[in-house]
Design a protein around this motif. Structure first.
Motif, PDB file in Angstrom:
ATOM      1  N   GLU A 282      -9.797 -12.964   7.772  1.00  9.19           N
ATOM      2  CA  GLU A 282      -8.576 -13.210   6.990  1.00  9.19           C
ATOM      3  C   GLU A 282      -8.260 -12.039   6.071  1.00  9.19           C
ATOM      4  N   MET A 283      -9.287 -11.450   5.462  1.00 15.80           N
ATOM      5  CA  MET A 283      -9.070 -10.310   4.570  1.00 15.80           C
ATOM      6  C   MET A 283      -8.581  -9.085   5.343  1.00 15.80           C
ATOM      7  N   LEU A 284      -9.125  -8.876   6.543  1.00 15.60           N
ATOM      8  CA  LEU A 284      -8.667  -7.764   7.373  1.00 15.60           C
ATOM      9  C   LEU A 284      -7.208  -7.948   7.784  1.00 15.60           C
ATOM     10  N   VAL A 285      -6.870  -9.169   8.184  1.00 16.96           N
ATOM     11  CA  VAL A 285      -5.482  -9.462   8.579  1.00 16.96           C
ATOM     12  C   VAL A 285      -4.543  -9.263   7.391  1.00 16.96           C
ATOM     13  N   GLU A 286      -4.972  -9.747   6.231  1.00 19.31           N
ATOM     14  CA  GLU A 286      -4.132  -9.610   5.035  1.00 19.31           C
ATOM     15  C   GLU A 286      -3.908  -8.138   4.687  1.00 19.31           C
ATOM     16  N   TYR A 287      -4.968  -7.333   4.827  1.00 23.70           N
ATOM     17  CA  TYR A 287      -4.829  -5.911   4.497  1.00 23.70           C
ATOM     18  C   TYR A 287      -3.869  -5.214   5.461  1.00 23.70           C
ATOM     19  N   LEU A 288      -4.014  -5.508   6.749  1.00 27.79           N
ATOM     20  CA  LEU A 288      -3.098  -4.929   7.740  1.00 27.79           C
ATOM     21  C   LEU A 288      -1.670  -5.395   7.492  1.00 27.79           C
ATOM     22  N   ARG A 289      -1.532  -6.669   7.144  1.00 26.97           N
ATOM     23  CA  ARG A 289      -0.190  -7.202   6.834  1.00 26.97           C
ATOM     24  C   ARG A 289       0.428  -6.434   5.668  1.00 26.97           C
ATOM     25  N   ASN A 290      -0.378  -6.200   4.633  1.00 29.13           N
ATOM     26  CA  ASN A 290       0.121  -5.461   3.470  1.00 29.13           C
ATOM     27  C   ASN A 290       0.576  -4.052   3.864  1.00 29.13           C
ATOM     28  N   LEU A 291      -0.212  -3.412   4.730  1.00 36.75           N
ATOM     29  CA  LEU A 291       0.156  -2.071   5.196  1.00 36.75           C
ATOM     30  C   LEU A 291       1.468  -2.101   5.985  1.00 36.75           C
ATOM     31  N   LEU A 292       1.606  -3.087   6.875  1.00 40.35           N
ATOM     32  CA  LEU A 292       2.821  -3.194   7.688  1.00 40.35           C
ATOM     33  C   LEU A 292       4.048  -3.489   6.826  1.00 40.35           C
ATOM     34  N   ILE A 293       3.870  -4.370   5.824  1.00 42.44           N
ATOM     35  CA  ILE A 293       4.991  -4.702   4.935  1.00 42.44           C
ATOM     36  C   ILE A 293       5.407  -3.481   4.119  1.00 42.44           C
ATOM     37  N   CYS A 294       4.424  -2.767   3.583  1.00 43.68           N
ATOM     38  CA  CYS A 294       4.728  -1.580   2.786  1.00 43.68           C
ATOM     39  C   CYS A 294       5.403  -0.494   3.620  1.00 43.68           C
ATOM     40  N   ARG A 295       5.084  -0.452   4.907  1.00 40.20           N
ATOM     41  CA  ARG A 295       5.683   0.554   5.774  1.00 40.20           C
ATOM     42  C   ARG A 295       7.106   0.187   6.188  1.00 40.20           C
ATOM     43  N   THR A 296       7.392  -1.099   6.322  1.00 39.22           N
ATOM     44  CA  THR A 296       8.669  -1.520   6.915  1.00 39.22           C
ATOM     45  C   THR A 296       9.663  -2.141   5.936  1.00 39.22           C
ATOM     46  N   CYS A 297       9.207  -2.588   4.767  1.00 40.59           N
ATOM     47  CA  CYS A 297      10.104  -3.297   3.837  1.00 40.59           C
ATOM     48  C   CYS A 297      10.396  -2.461   2.596  1.00 40.59           C
ATOM     49  N   LYS A 298      11.550  -2.711   2.020  1.00 35.04           N
ATOM     50  CA  LYS A 298      11.943  -1.987   0.809  1.00 35.04           C
ATOM     51  C   LYS A 298      11.478  -2.707  -0.457  1.00 35.04           C
ATOM     52  N   ASN A 299      11.818  -3.996  -0.564  1.00 32.16           N
ATOM     53  CA  ASN A 299      11.485  -4.748  -1.772  1.00 32.16           C
ATOM     54  C   ASN A 299      10.093  -5.368  -1.648  1.00 32.16           C
ATOM     55  N   GLU A 310      -4.785  -1.082  -5.877  1.00 30.41           N
ATOM     56  CA  GLU A 310      -4.469  -1.388  -4.479  1.00 30.41           C
ATOM     57  C   GLU A 310      -3.251  -0.613  -3.995  1.00 30.41           C
ATOM     58  N   LYS A 311      -2.297  -0.400  -4.867  1.00 28.11           N
ATOM     59  CA  LYS A 311      -1.104   0.374  -4.486  1.00 28.11           C
ATOM     60  C   LYS A 311      -1.469   1.800  -4.107  1.00 28.11           C
ATOM     61  N   GLU A 312      -2.406   2.377  -4.854  1.00 30.49           N
ATOM     62  CA  GLU A 312      -2.848   3.743  -4.547  1.00 30.49           C
ATOM     63  C   GLU A 312      -3.572   3.795  -3.209  1.00 30.49           C
ATOM     64  N   ILE A 313      -4.415   2.768  -2.969  1.00 30.63           N
ATOM     65  CA  ILE A 313      -5.165   2.721  -1.709  1.00 30.63           C
ATOM     66  C   ILE A 313      -4.221   2.537  -0.533  1.00 30.63           C
ATOM     67  N   ILE A 314      -3.253   1.650  -0.687  1.00 33.34           N
ATOM     68  CA  ILE A 314      -2.265   1.400   0.370  1.00 33.34           C
ATOM     69  C   ILE A 314      -1.497   2.682   0.688  1.00 33.34           C
ATOM     70  N   LYS A 315      -1.101   3.385  -0.357  1.00 28.09           N
ATOM     71  CA  LYS A 315      -0.345   4.625  -0.183  1.00 28.09           C
ATOM     72  C   LYS A 315      -1.149   5.646   0.633  1.00 28.09           C
ATOM     73  N   LYS A 316      -2.452   5.720   0.323  1.00 31.62           N
ATOM     74  CA  LYS A 316      -3.327   6.660   1.040  1.00 31.62           C
ATOM     75  C   LYS A 316      -3.453   6.264   2.515  1.00 31.62           C
ATOM     76  N   ASP A 317      -3.668   4.971   2.785  1.00 32.62           N
ATOM     77  CA  ASP A 317      -3.867   4.525   4.170  1.00 32.62           C
ATOM     78  C   ASP A 317      -2.578   4.595   4.994  1.00 32.62           C
ATOM     79  N   LEU A 318      -1.448   4.449   4.338  1.00 34.33           N
ATOM     80  CA  LEU A 318      -0.184   4.574   5.070  1.00 34.33           C
ATOM     81  C   LEU A 318       0.013   5.996   5.604  1.00 34.33           C
ATOM     82  N   SER A 319      -0.539   6.967   4.905  1.00 31.24           N
ATOM     83  CA  SER A 319      -0.431   8.355   5.362  1.00 31.24           C
ATOM     84  C   SER A 319      -1.406   8.660   6.494  1.00 31.24           C
TER      85      SER A 319
END
Length: 371
Positions: A282-299, A310-319
């Motif tokens: 569940e945690m892995l799915v949630e993390y991937l979901r967060n990455l996908l949302i941050c990549r595709t959504c504006k708000n 977490e925002k900093e980590i997400i930003k790093k992994d998106l790159s």
């Protein structure tokens, strides 16, 4: 006093995350449009029985004051203190038979002693036996004018459908992590408990919308600390066994660096530490979901709740990870779920996931080199 009891709401304003329910009940009191039967449905720990008690107190206090009775609020307040002869609460999980309902039928024949109404609250109402449920339905169909029924349930689908045409049904929501985090902060300020913001967020996430459980977690942490220590995410993880979800990124770091052995050991350490395989999934799915949302959504802020860390980590992994990798990874996790359902060992299921993820990155890397 236990914190969950000390900070149990005593008014509609204090109920966390259920403003819609409070508004409906408060307006019905002010307009004198109170129904004789209600169904409060929703998950555990979101305030159903607490709301029932506050509703009974608020209605009684309002009606007593309308009649100009002396000490009207003092009489009604006994309901909040569980000291009123006009407030009956039955736990249908343990008192579920026809004998209890027959006894209740005898009780409600008599008019209330101190208030205008006698309140009957049946918690876990779905637990009643078939004959008991039929007898209760009969009472609700032909109720005495001085009785208000409130049925509380976590499994609304198990209630007799005929009840819904005779009761007003109100659905309680899970409290969001942000709302629970705010409530925990209020309690910490009142109790002089020092807690980091990320630790409070970790508790809020770990209780799955259950406010009562979140307060119990906070009390456990407060008792485990020396008193002068600040409660950190590390304490939340070690004492409550609630994993710091930002650490999931550490696994993706190892996968990104194609470190197969260390990735396997990382998952193995989580499993041997007592984390359930489905929770890890569940945690892995949630993390991937967060990455996908941050990549595709504006708000993004209106969809997911992230700490600054977490925002900093997400930003790093998106790159680091492509959109196609994230989608493919979701497919791999679906396979993990299927393997767990089919009784594969958790370690084998996750080993397969790690291997496929690294091979995907390796293949993608080779293709780029060829170009």
């Amino acid at each position: 006093m236990i914190l969950a009891n000390k900070y149990r709401p005593k008014s509609f304003d204090e109920i966390v995350g259920q403003d819609h329910v409070g508004d409906i009940l408060l307006n019905s009191i002010k307009r004198n449009k109170v129904h004789h039967a209600y169904i409060f449905c929703g998950p555990s720990g979101v305030g159903k029985t607490t709301t029932a008690r506050i509703f009974a107190y608020s209605l009684s206090s309002f009606l007593n004051s309308q009649d100009g009775e002396d000490q009207c609020d003092e009489v009604a307040r006994k309901i909040l203190e569980d000291d009123s002869p006009d407030y009956i609460e039955i736990d249908a999980a343990s008192n579920r038979g026809i004998d209890e309902i027959r006894h209740l039928k005898e009780d409600i024949r008599y008019k209330p002693i101190e208030n205008k109404y006698k309140f009957v609250v049946i918690d876990e109402a779905h637990g009643l036996t078939g004959t008991a449920a039929e007898a209760l339905l009969k009472m609700i169909e032909e109720p005495p004018g001085h009785v208000i029924f409130i049925l509380c349930t976590t499994e609304v689908g198990k209630l007799k459908q005929t009840l819904f045409s005779r009761c007003i049904s109100l659905r309680f929501h899970l409290a969001t992590p942000t709302i629970i985090q705010g409530r925990l902060k209020q309690i910490c300020d009142s109790e002089n408990i020092e807690i980091e913001s990320d630790a409070a967020l970790g508790i809020a996430r770990g209780c799955n919308g259950n406010v009562r459980l979140a307060i119990q977690y906070l009390e456990t942490l407060a008792q485990a600390s020396s008193g002068d220590d600040v409660i950190s995410p590390k304490e939340v993880e070690s004492v409550l066994n609630i994993f710091d979800r930002s650490k999931i990124s550490a696994l993706f770091e190892l996968i990104y660096e194609r470190k197969m052995g260390e990735s396997i050991l990382y998952i193995n350490d989580m499993i041997t530490s007592g984390f359930d395989a489905h929770d890890i999934l569940e945690m892995l799915v949630e993390y991937l979901r967060n990455l996908l949302i941050c990549r595709t959504c504006k708000n993004v802020n209106s969809i997911i709740i992230l700490s600054d860390k977490e925002k900093e980590i997400i930003k790093k992994d998106l790159s680091r990870f492509s959109f196609n990798f994230l989608l493919e990874n979701m497919t791999y996790l679906r396979e993990v779920n299927g393997n767990l359902v089919n009784n594969f060992s958790p370690q084998t299921a996750f080993d397969n996931y790690i291997l496929k993820s690294i091979l995907y990155l390796e293949h993608n890397h080779e293709q780029k080199k060829d170009k």
